[in-house]
Every structure is written in structure tokens, then in C-alpha cells.
Design a protein around this motif. Structure first.
Motif, PDB file in Angstrom:
ATOM      1  N   MET A   1       0.816  -1.178   0.000  1.00 18.49           N
ATOM      2  CA  MET A   1       0.000   0.000   0.000  1.00 18.49           C
ATOM      3  C   MET A   1       0.874   1.261   0.000  1.00 18.49           C
ATOM      4  O   MET A   1       0.625   2.160  -0.778  1.00 18.49           O
ATOM      5  CB  MET A   1      -0.904  -0.032   1.234  1.00 18.49           C
ATOM      6  CG  MET A   1      -1.859   1.100   1.286  1.00 18.49           C
ATOM      7  SD  MET A   1      -3.073   0.711   2.567  1.00 18.49           S
ATOM      8  CE  MET A   1      -3.431   2.303   3.133  1.00 18.49           C
ATOM      9  N   GLU A   3       4.052   1.411  -0.853  1.00 16.50           N
ATOM     10  CA  GLU A   3       4.836   1.388  -2.083  1.00 16.50           C
ATOM     11  C   GLU A   3       4.032   1.913  -3.263  1.00 16.50           C
ATOM     12  O   GLU A   3       4.546   2.662  -4.087  1.00 16.50           O
ATOM     13  CB  GLU A   3       5.348  -0.030  -2.387  1.00 16.50           C
ATOM     14  CG  GLU A   3       6.375  -0.542  -1.411  1.00 16.50           C
ATOM     15  CD  GLU A   3       5.760  -1.283  -0.211  1.00 16.50           C
ATOM     16  OE1 GLU A   3       4.523  -1.196   0.003  1.00 16.50           O
ATOM     17  OE2 GLU A   3       6.523  -1.926   0.508  1.00 16.50           O
ATOM     18  N   LYS A   4       2.761   1.558  -3.321  1.00 14.00           N
ATOM     19  CA  LYS A   4       1.889   2.029  -4.401  1.00 14.00           C
ATOM     20  C   LYS A   4       1.715   3.550  -4.325  1.00 14.00           C
ATOM     21  O   LYS A   4       1.780   4.240  -5.336  1.00 14.00           O
ATOM     22  CB  LYS A   4       0.529   1.328  -4.309  1.00 14.00           C
ATOM     23  CG  LYS A   4      -0.405   1.642  -5.446  1.00 14.00           C
ATOM     24  CD  LYS A   4      -1.694   0.848  -5.325  1.00 14.00           C
ATOM     25  CE  LYS A   4      -2.648   1.189  -6.444  1.00 14.00           C
ATOM     26  NZ  LYS A   4      -3.902   0.434  -6.349  1.00 14.00           N
ATOM     27  N   TYR A   5       1.519   4.068  -3.120  1.00  6.74           N
ATOM     28  CA  TYR A   5       1.377   5.513  -2.935  1.00  6.74           C
ATOM     29  C   TYR A   5       2.655   6.234  -3.368  1.00  6.74           C
ATOM     30  O   TYR A   5       2.598   7.236  -4.079  1.00  6.74           O
ATOM     31  CB  TYR A   5       1.057   5.844  -1.479  1.00  6.74           C
ATOM     32  CG  TYR A   5       1.067   7.326  -1.217  1.00  6.74           C
ATOM     33  CD1 TYR A   5      -0.047   8.109  -1.497  1.00  6.74           C
ATOM     34  CD2 TYR A   5       2.203   7.964  -0.724  1.00  6.74           C
ATOM     35  CE1 TYR A   5      -0.034   9.475  -1.286  1.00  6.74           C
ATOM     36  CE2 TYR A   5       2.225   9.337  -0.513  1.00  6.74           C
ATOM     37  CZ  TYR A   5       1.110  10.084  -0.795  1.00  6.74           C
ATOM     38  OH  TYR A   5       1.132  11.432  -0.598  1.00  6.74           O
ATOM     39  N   ALA A   7       4.915   5.242  -5.434  1.00  2.00           N
ATOM     40  CA  ALA A   7       5.083   5.151  -6.883  1.00  2.00           C
ATOM     41  C   ALA A   7       4.251   6.222  -7.587  1.00  2.00           C
ATOM     42  O   ALA A   7       4.689   6.821  -8.570  1.00  2.00           O
ATOM     43  CB  ALA A   7       4.698   3.761  -7.371  1.00  2.00           C
ATOM     44  N   ALA A   8       3.061   6.482  -7.058  1.00  2.76           N
ATOM     45  CA  ALA A   8       2.180   7.495  -7.657  1.00  2.76           C
ATOM     46  C   ALA A   8       2.548   8.907  -7.232  1.00  2.76           C
ATOM     47  O   ALA A   8       2.234   9.872  -7.930  1.00  2.76           O
ATOM     48  CB  ALA A   8       0.727   7.199  -7.285  1.00  2.76           C
ATOM     49  N   HIS A   9       3.204   9.047  -6.077  1.00  9.56           N
ATOM     50  CA  HIS A   9       3.578  10.357  -5.529  1.00  9.56           C
ATOM     51  C   HIS A   9       5.043  10.329  -5.102  1.00  9.56           C
ATOM     52  O   HIS A   9       5.344  10.328  -3.902  1.00  9.56           O
ATOM     53  CB  HIS A   9       2.693  10.711  -4.330  1.00  9.56           C
ATOM     54  CG  HIS A   9       1.241  10.695  -4.631  1.00  9.56           C
ATOM     55  ND1 HIS A   9       0.448   9.570  -4.478  1.00  9.56           N
ATOM     56  CD2 HIS A   9       0.418  11.665  -5.100  1.00  9.56           C
ATOM     57  CE1 HIS A   9      -0.789   9.856  -4.827  1.00  9.56           C
ATOM     58  NE2 HIS A   9      -0.830  11.120  -5.217  1.00  9.56           N
TER      59      HIS A   9
END
Length: 69
Positions: A1, A3-5, A7-9
């Protein structure tokens, strides 16, 4: 979770994540989340305990010489 954030920010400073319990003992962390700021020379700069938002954290990062948004 997280890591995904990230990657997007993406952030202009390193973010270290751990699932191990080895970090709290050397830094005496008792509250999660805790943000530990290590200066560019590797010395401890500051720590922010709890989820107080990113305003204080950004100020401490800037004070440590890191370029933040």
C-alpha cells in the motif's frame, strides 16, 4: 500500500520502510508511525511521532537541507 502511494507520488528524499522490528530499538521508537530524519551526513536530525500530517515533517526535512515540494 505504501509502495503504491510512493510510486504514484514520488518524493525527492529517500523513504525507508521496514517490516522488521530492528529499527525501533536503536532509535527508541515507541509510537507508530514515527518519522526519523537522518541528515545527509548520516547523523540523526529529528523524529516526529504519530500521524500529525506532513506539515511539521516537511519543515524538518527542509531544515535538514532536503528539497521538498
Amino acid at each position: 500500500m505504501v509502495e503504491k502511494y510512493l510510486a504514484a507520488h514520488p518524493k525527492p528524499f529517500p523513504v525507508v520502510l521496514t517490516t522488521e522490528n530492528e529499527l525501533p530499538r536503536p532509535y527508541q521508537i515507541r509510537v507508530f508511525p514515527t518519522y526519523v530524519i537522518v541528515g545527509q551526513d548520516g547523523t540523526f536530525e529529528a523524529a516526529v511521532e504519530g500521524d500529525r500530517g506532513f506539515g511539521d515533517l516537511k519543515g524538518l526535512l527542509k531544515k535538514s537541507g532536503l528539497d521538498v515540494d
